[in-house]
Design a protein around this motif. Structure first.
Motif, PDB file in Angstrom:
ATOM      1  N   ARG A  89       0.529  -1.164  -0.039  1.00 29.47           N
ATOM      2  CA  ARG A  89      -0.162   0.133   0.013  1.00 29.47           C
ATOM      3  C   ARG A  89       1.147   1.652   0.147  1.00 29.47           C
ATOM      4  O   ARG A  89       1.703   1.693   1.218  1.00 29.47           O
ATOM      5  CB  ARG A  89      -1.054  -0.518   1.102  1.00 29.47           C
ATOM      6  CG  ARG A  89      -1.774   1.363   1.800  1.00 29.47           C
ATOM      7  CD  ARG A  89      -3.538   1.124   2.487  1.00 29.47           C
ATOM      8  NE  ARG A  89      -3.589  -0.091   2.176  1.00 29.47           N
ATOM      9  CZ  ARG A  89      -4.647   0.362   0.899  1.00 29.47           C
ATOM     10  NH1 ARG A  89      -4.966   1.164   0.050  1.00 29.47           N
ATOM     11  NH2 ARG A  89      -5.662  -1.096   0.867  1.00 29.47           N
ATOM     12  N   THR A 102      -3.771  -2.108  -7.098  1.00 31.33           N
ATOM     13  CA  THR A 102      -5.011  -2.882  -6.897  1.00 31.33           C
ATOM     14  C   THR A 102      -5.238  -1.515  -6.091  1.00 31.33           C
ATOM     15  O   THR A 102      -5.056  -0.632  -5.080  1.00 31.33           O
ATOM     16  CB  THR A 102      -5.014  -3.702  -5.611  1.00 31.33           C
ATOM     17  OG1 THR A 102      -3.919  -5.292  -6.705  1.00 31.33           O
ATOM     18  CG2 THR A 102      -6.392  -4.071  -5.542  1.00 31.33           C
ATOM     19  N   ASP A 104      -9.321  -1.434  -4.078  1.00 26.45           N
ATOM     20  CA  ASP A 104     -10.245  -0.908  -2.892  1.00 26.45           C
ATOM     21  C   ASP A 104     -11.610  -0.537  -3.392  1.00 26.45           C
ATOM     22  O   ASP A 104     -11.108   0.837  -3.270  1.00 26.45           O
ATOM     23  CB  ASP A 104     -10.136  -0.675  -1.611  1.00 26.45           C
ATOM     24  CG  ASP A 104      -8.786  -2.008  -1.468  1.00 26.45           C
ATOM     25  OD1 ASP A 104      -8.730  -3.476  -1.722  1.00 26.45           O
ATOM     26  OD2 ASP A 104      -7.672  -1.641  -0.723  1.00 26.45           O
ATOM     27  N   ARG A 105     -12.548  -1.309  -3.851  1.00 27.29           N
ATOM     28  CA  ARG A 105     -13.978  -1.072  -3.693  1.00 27.29           C
ATOM     29  C   ARG A 105     -14.661  -1.271  -2.537  1.00 27.29           C
ATOM     30  O   ARG A 105     -14.877  -2.521  -2.649  1.00 27.29           O
ATOM     31  CB  ARG A 105     -14.583  -1.529  -5.606  1.00 27.29           C
ATOM     32  CG  ARG A 105     -13.535  -0.537  -6.700  1.00 27.29           C
ATOM     33  CD  ARG A 105     -14.240  -1.757  -7.291  1.00 27.29           C
ATOM     34  NE  ARG A 105     -14.364  -2.464  -8.302  1.00 27.29           N
ATOM     35  CZ  ARG A 105     -14.620  -3.283  -8.618  1.00 27.29           C
ATOM     36  NH1 ARG A 105     -14.827  -2.652  -9.875  1.00 27.29           N
ATOM     37  NH2 ARG A 105     -14.235  -4.363  -9.304  1.00 27.29           N
ATOM     38  N   GLU A 106     -15.412  -0.298  -2.460  1.00 26.70           N
ATOM     39  CA  GLU A 106     -16.736  -0.326  -1.045  1.00 26.70           C
ATOM     40  C   GLU A 106     -17.551  -1.086  -1.908  1.00 26.70           C
ATOM     41  O   GLU A 106     -18.047  -1.628  -2.296  1.00 26.70           O
ATOM     42  CB  GLU A 106     -17.389   0.821  -0.700  1.00 26.70           C
ATOM     43  CG  GLU A 106     -18.389   0.293   0.656  1.00 26.70           C
ATOM     44  CD  GLU A 106     -17.720   2.330   0.866  1.00 26.70           C
ATOM     45  OE1 GLU A 106     -19.012   1.943   1.934  1.00 26.70           O
ATOM     46  OE2 GLU A 106     -18.298   3.174   0.962  1.00 26.70           O
ATOM     47  N   PRO A 110     -11.553  -6.063  -5.002  1.00 28.51           N
ATOM     48  CA  PRO A 110     -11.091  -4.785  -5.657  1.00 28.51           C
ATOM     49  C   PRO A 110     -11.045  -5.515  -6.784  1.00 28.51           C
ATOM     50  O   PRO A 110     -10.804  -6.442  -8.064  1.00 28.51           O
ATOM     51  CB  PRO A 110      -9.536  -5.439  -4.652  1.00 28.51           C
ATOM     52  CG  PRO A 110     -10.361  -6.228  -3.513  1.00 28.51           C
ATOM     53  CD  PRO A 110     -11.329  -6.835  -4.096  1.00 28.51           C
ATOM     54  N   ARG A 150      -2.485  -0.149  -3.598  1.00 30.54           N
ATOM     55  CA  ARG A 150      -1.987  -1.602  -3.325  1.00 30.54           C
ATOM     56  C   ARG A 150      -1.122  -1.559  -4.741  1.00 30.54           C
ATOM     57  O   ARG A 150      -1.563  -2.543  -5.732  1.00 30.54           O
ATOM     58  CB  ARG A 150      -2.878  -3.138  -2.913  1.00 30.54           C
ATOM     59  CG  ARG A 150      -3.354  -2.437  -1.855  1.00 30.54           C
ATOM     60  CD  ARG A 150      -3.803  -4.146  -0.953  1.00 30.54           C
ATOM     61  NE  ARG A 150      -4.879  -3.927  -1.368  1.00 30.54           N
ATOM     62  CZ  ARG A 150      -5.717  -4.965  -1.359  1.00 30.54           C
ATOM     63  NH1 ARG A 150      -5.429  -5.871  -0.766  1.00 30.54           N
ATOM     64  NH2 ARG A 150      -6.766  -5.193  -2.055  1.00 30.54           N
TER      65      ARG A 150
END
Length: 204
Positions: A89, A102, A104-106, A110, A150
Motif C-alpha cells: 500500500r 489494486t 479497493d472498492r466499497e 478489488p 496497493r
C-alpha cells in the motif's frame, strides 16, 4: 611372547585415531534410517514455511505488504490467472502511469489493472486515475478516486490454488495435526525407545 615396544604402541594408537572417526561416521550413517532422514527433511520444510509466514506477518504490519490472488486473466500475459502478487500500500501521490495497482472498492471486489492516466483530486492526497487490464481492449468504464492504492511489486504464476487451499479449514486442520505429529516425533526421546528395544531383546 613379544613385548610391545614404545614405538609400536604409539603407531597402534595413531592408527586407531585415524580409523575411529571414519568408523564412527559410518556407524552414524548406518543408524540414520530413511524414515529419520525423511522426517528431518520435513522438519526443514516446516521450518522454512514457518519462517516465511512470520516474515509475511511482519511485512504486513511494518511495510503494509500483503498478497493478492488473480482469479481472472484480465492482466494476462503480464499476470496470468492463477497468479499471486505481492503488493504494497502506497499513497496515491506516488503512483505513476504504467504502474499495476489494486484499487479497493466499497461493496465490490478489488480491481487490479494498469494505470493509464492520473489527474489531481479534490484533496492534496487524492488522485483520479483510469486503468485498463493488459488483456482488455478498452479501459475500465469509470475512473477511480483514491488516496492510496496497493502497488504490485512482483507476481508468481500458478500458485493461487495452493494459497487458496491453505485457507480451507480442513486443509488447515490437517496441516496442524501433521505438523504437531512431526514435532512430537522429532523431539520424542529416542534413547528411551532404543533402551526399551535392548531390554526386550528385539534390538541389536
Amino acid at each position: 611372547m613379544t613385548t610391545p615396544t614404545r614405538r609400536s604402541l604409539r603407531e597402534e594408537k595413531m592408527s586407531f585415531a585415524a580409523v575411529e572417526p571414519h568408523a564412527t561416521a559410518a556407524k552414524v550413517l548406518t543408524r540414520m534410517r530413511p524414515g529419520q532422514m525423511l522426517g528431518d527433511a520435513l522438519l526443514w520444510v516446516a521450518a522454512v514455511a514457518g519462517a516465511v509466514c512470520i516474515l509475511l506477518v511482519v511485512l504486513a504490519f511494518t511495510a503494509q505488504i500483503t498478497l493478492i490472488m488473480f482469479r481472472t486473466g484480465s492482466m494476462s500475459p503480464t499476470i496470468p490467472a492463477g497468479s499471486v502478487a505481492v503488493v504494497q500500500r502506497v499513497p496515491a501521490s506516488e503512483v505513476q502511469v504504467g504502474d499495476v495497482v489494486t484499487v479497493d472498492r466499497e461493496g465490490e471486489l478489488p480491481v487490479t489493472h494498469r494505470v493509464t492516466t492520473i489527474a489531481p483530486g479534490a484533496g492534496t492526497q487524492e488522485r483520479i486515475i483510469t486503468m485498463r487490464g493488459d488483456a482488455n481492449a478498452a479501459g475500465d468504464p469509470f475512473p477511480y478516486t483514491v488516496s492510496s492504492v496497493r502497488k504490485v511489486l512482483f507476481s508468481v504464476p500458478g500458485i493461487a490454488l495452493v494459497i487458496a487451499g491453505m485457507g480451507d479449514p480442513i486443509v488447515l486442520g490437517t496441516l496442524t495435526v501433521a505438523a504437531t505429529s512431526l514435532v512430537v516425533w522429532a523431539f520424542w526421546p529416542r534413547g528411551q525407545r532404543r533402551s526399551g528395544r535392548h531390554l526386550d531383546g528385539n534390538g541389536p
